[in-house]
Design a protein around this motif. Structure first.
Motif, short mmCIF file in Angstrom:
data_model
loop_
_atom_site.label_atom_id
_atom_site.label_comp_id
_atom_site.label_asym_id
_atom_site.label_seq_id
_atom_site.Cartn_x
_atom_site.Cartn_y
_atom_site.Cartn_z
N LYS C 49 0.82 -1.11 -0.19
CA LYS C 49 -0.03 -0.16 0.08
C LYS C 49 1.02 1.24 -0.03
N THR C 50 1.81 1.46 0.86
CA THR C 50 2.57 2.49 1.05
C THR C 50 3.49 2.77 -0.21
N GLN C 85 1.98 8.09 7.61
CA GLN C 85 1.48 7.38 8.49
C GLN C 85 1.90 8.16 9.84
N LYS C 86 2.96 8.52 9.89
CA LYS C 86 3.64 9.26 10.88
C LYS C 86 4.11 10.45 10.57
N ASP C 160 -1.37 7.48 3.77
CA ASP C 160 -0.92 6.35 4.17
C ASP C 160 -1.43 6.03 5.55
N GLU C 161 -2.45 5.43 5.73
CA GLU C 161 -3.01 4.79 7.04
C GLU C 161 -2.85 5.92 8.21
N PRO C 162 -3.28 7.23 7.71
CA PRO C 162 -3.27 8.24 8.74
C PRO C 162 -3.82 8.10 10.05
N THR C 163 -4.71 7.10 10.36
CA THR C 163 -5.32 6.99 11.50
C THR C 163 -4.75 5.64 12.50
N ALA C 191 -4.71 4.65 2.09
CA ALA C 191 -4.63 3.13 2.70
C ALA C 191 -5.22 3.03 3.94
N SER C 192 -5.45 1.89 3.97
CA SER C 192 -6.15 1.67 5.59
C SER C 192 -6.09 0.03 5.74
N HIS C 193 -6.07 -0.50 6.90
CA HIS C 193 -6.39 -1.95 7.06
C HIS C 193 -7.48 -2.09 8.29
N ASP C 194 -8.28 -0.89 8.41
CA ASP C 194 -9.26 -0.95 9.28
C ASP C 194 -10.53 -0.82 8.53
N LEU C 195 -11.14 -2.32 8.53
CA LEU C 195 -12.50 -2.35 7.62
C LEU C 195 -13.60 -1.46 8.08
#
Lengths: 277, 226, 241
Positions: C49-50, C85-86, C160-163, C191-195
């Motif tokens: 994803k990244t 992300q960070k 990129d998975e900001p949360t 991008a996320s892996h949180d459904l």
């Protein structure tokens, strides 16, 4: 944000250049002289008098005689004021100096520890004293810096019949530094050292040292002054430099030199024009 | 006369020497900073053949012997040298030039280290927003300002404490190029050890004062901007 | 604010591979991202994803294949913004961080203060404007990064998975800002892996496993009728490796 910093930097530079130009006065000369004259405090006494009369500022760079002459050779000084007659005459002959003038003299003294391990105290024969020091291998501090005092010391070894470059051992310490440093070294190791009387008299850190030999006519120490040749170095301020020399050898300058005393003792004896060279 | 009496009497000569010392060393640091900060930052950000050698050289030059720098500048500025026409030898400006050369490697080398560390953190963000090389240098220098203060202070400490270059190119001329360190050397050679030590203590005090001031500014500013 | 007249959309990846040494991050990825509702890139950690987002930003170049923006190989980055992300917080105040983004996007100096205020208001950080950015909490920092990214008025906002490391309250805050941006016409690629997050935000889903795109589908279709076993497992909440 950055712009403010550039302003600060620009302001700093303005401040600096203003400061530097304020310090750079036009009516000034550079005199290359010796550590012995500086350390004795003579200049602090006579230069204000000269400035008062002529308005000329004299900047003294104190070096060993050899280095001072070299500074003159490179054109970095307007006048040299030193004490090694042979080297001075060579300097003039090579065309770097215009003319040499006698200014004043004092004398060298042999300084050593009170307990006098070489047993030389009281004699007025400097050659005998040097022989005794060599024979007993007692610590002796040599300037080792091609200064006037160093040349005088080398001359005295020769007159004592000693080839010091061949004879020197661990007792003979060449430090390659000024008069004051040599006295400090002698004081800390309780050794003998040849010093000009002026520096010795104004020296504060004597420890156990005292004068052990003085009064031999071979200890005579003549100071001369030379204008650096403007034909070699056009940047030389010949007029101002000559004005300084003229003043030094004038009755007024000579009196000023004679008037300088430390603890009531006169350090330098004016003799301009008395010992024509 | 000892140093404490000198201070207490507000001696004008002492004041002039202190002022000259500060002016020469701070100017040298300012000049070295103007060149060394961007130079160090560029070195941190760019890759080219010979870069590693240059960094080693720069780090090594942090320990440049003052006497060697002094002698080189002396030969350059001497009337018989290539820049003799400027007539700068035995002037405060000559001391500033020599000290700038002495301090430049310290500032550039420490800057490179600081900026390289910061760059590894900022690289993605700055690349993502399309900041050009000079923008990167400016951003990193500004954001590294707290660590870079240390580089500047290291440079200042070096400049204020050294005697080798200022003695050679300044000539220790009374009232003109005499600094704290050359005055200390002179008083030592006169055997006036208490005064020399007193001057030394004043010099240490000055260096501490400059460091304390820088620390204060840093703490205050860090409080505001992190 | 200067806007390029040309659009960066559609963003097209054509048989793109990405390798570093022996590791393959992306393997023959072909993908078209057009305007419309947010595209959520999902998949397990290490699925690429990244790498995909960095390619979309133009931050990295592919080892193979091509990336085009609106049909062009080269495109000015001012049309896009990428949120890590960070978040990287400059060692400055919150307001200065945002102003930095504005300056980089070409916003004229005299308008920056007003725009900064506007953006901070939008992310709910107005009262923290003068605080050092690096002293804020993770969620607040991510909102500063969002304000700084939005300062560019991006056509495409990549996240990129900001949360990933935020608590629910902070996550909701970030999501609402992202949704606001989406409603005002910014294309979101996140991008996320949180459904749960995917269900809340996604218009379209790109499902990745081990450097490959396994599925690209309308969000509702993806959740109702996943077409691959891996996607089905992922939707069920099983572990997908």
């Amino acid at each position: 944000m950055l712009r403010r910093h550039f302003l600060a930097i620009a302001a700093t530079f303005l401040f600096i250049s203003a400061g530097v130009s304020a310090l750079a006065q036009d009516k000034s000369i550079v005199v290359a002289s010796t550590t012995s004259t500086q350390d004795s405090g003579l200049f602090e006494h006579i230069l204000p008098l000269f400035k008062e009369k002529t308005g000329i500022e004299v900047k003294v760079v104190a070096q060993g005689t050899g280095q001072a002459l070299d500074t003159g050779r490179r054109g970095d000084a307007d006048v040299v004021f030193v004490h090694a007659k042979a080297q001075e005459e060579e300097f003039v002959e090579e065309g770097y100096g215009v003319k040499r003038f006698d200014v004043m003299y004092n004398d060298f003294v042999l300084v050593g520890p009170k307990e006098d391990p070489a047993g030389v105290a009281g004699t007025d024969d400097i050659a005998a004293a040097f022989q005794a020091i060599r024979d007993k291998q007692t610590p002796f501090v040599s300037r080792g810096d091609k200064s006037g005092t160093h040349s005088a010391e080398l001359r005295l070894w020769k007159e004592a019949g000693i080839d010091i470059s061949a004879d020197k051992g661990p007792w003979y310490r060449e430090i390659g530094q000024g008069m004051g440093a040599a006295l400090n070294t002698a004081s800390s190791m309780n050794g003998y050292v040849l010093s000009d009387r002026g520096t010795w008299l104004s020296f504060k850190n004597r420890g156990d040292l005292e004068i052990v030999v003085e009064g031999d006519k071979r200890l005579f120490n003549q100071y001369g002054v030379i204008l650096v040749n403007p034909e070699k170095h056009p940047s030389v301020k010949a007029e101002l430099g000559q004005a300084f020399i003229d003043w030094l050898v004038s009755p007024e300058g000579q009196e000023a030199i004679a008037a300088y005393k430390v603890d009531g003792q006169q350090l330098f004896f004016p003799n301009a024009g008395q010992d024509p060279s | 006369m000892n140093a404490w009496q000198l201070i207490a009497s507000g001696d004008a000569t002492l004041f002039a020497i202190v002022r000259l010392s500060l002016m020469v060393s701070l100017s040298a640091v300012a000049i070295a900073a103007v060149i060394g900060l961007p130079l160090g930052a560029l070195l941190a950000l760019t890759r080219f053949p010979g870069r590693a050698a240059l960094i080693v050289l720069l780090n090594g030059f942090m320990g440049l012997p003052p006497v060697v720098v002094g002698l080189s500048v002396y030969l350059l500025l001497s009337r018989s040298g290539p820049l003799g026409g400027w007539g700068l030898l035995f002037t405060p400006l000559a001391m500033v030039i020599a000290q700038s050369l002495l301090v430049l490697p310290i500032i550039a080398a420490l800057t490179r280290q600081t900026i390289e560390d910061l760059w590894s953190e900022y690289r993605d963000e700055l690349t993502a927003v399309g900041v050009g090389p000079w923008g990167r240098v400016a951003t990193l220098l500004w954001d590294g300002r707290f660590s870079l203060t240390t580089a500047l202070l290291a440079g200042f400490g070096r400049a204020a404490a050294e005697v080798g270059t200022v003695m050679i190119v300044g000539g220790n001329i009374d009232g003109f190029t005499r600094t704290m360190t050359t005055a200390i050397a002179l008083e030592t050679s006169k055997g006036n050890l208490p005064l020399a030590l007193g001057l030394g203590i004043i010099l240490i005090g000055l260096i501490l004062a400059v460091n304390a001031a820088a620390w204060g500014v840093r703490a205050w500013s860090e409080q505001r901007t992190g | 604010m200067m806007r390029d007249t040309l659009s960066d959309l559609p963003l097209v990846l054509d048989r793109v591979s990405m390798r570093a040494g022996a590791t393959t991050m992306l393997d023959q990825v072909s993908l078209t991202i057009g305007p419309g509702a947010p595209t959520l890139v999902i998949g397990p950690n290490g699925s690429g994803k990244t790498s995909l987002l960095r390619l979309c930003m133009g931050l990295d170049a592919p080892s193979e294949g091509t990336v085009t923006w609106g049909g062009r190989r080269e495109s000015r980055q001012t049309r896009r913004a990428l949120l890590f992300q960070k978040p990287v917080m400059l060692r400055r105040s919150v307001a200065e961080n945002v102003a930095y983004g504005l300056a980089r996007a070409g916003c004229p100096r005299h308008r920056r203060a007003a725009r900064t205020e506007e953006l901070l208001d939008r992310v709910g950080l107005l009262e923290l404007a003068d605080r050092p950015a690096r002293r804020l909490s993770g969620g607040e920092q991510q909102r500063v990064a969002l304000a700084r990214a939005l300062a560019r008025e991006p056509e495409i906002l990549l996240l990129d998975e900001p949360t990933a490391s935020l608590d629910p309250a902070a996550t909701r805050h970030v999501e609402s800002i992202v949704q606001m941006a989406a409603h005002s016409g910014t294309k979101i690629v996140m991008a996320s892996h949180d459904l749960g997050q995917v269900r809340r935000l996604a218009g379209e889903v790109v499902f990745m496993v081990r450097g490959r795109v396994r599925e690209q589908a309308n969000a509702r279709d993806f959740f109702d009728r996943p077409s691959t076993p891996e996607a089905a497992a992922f939707v069920r909440g099983d572990l997908v490796l």
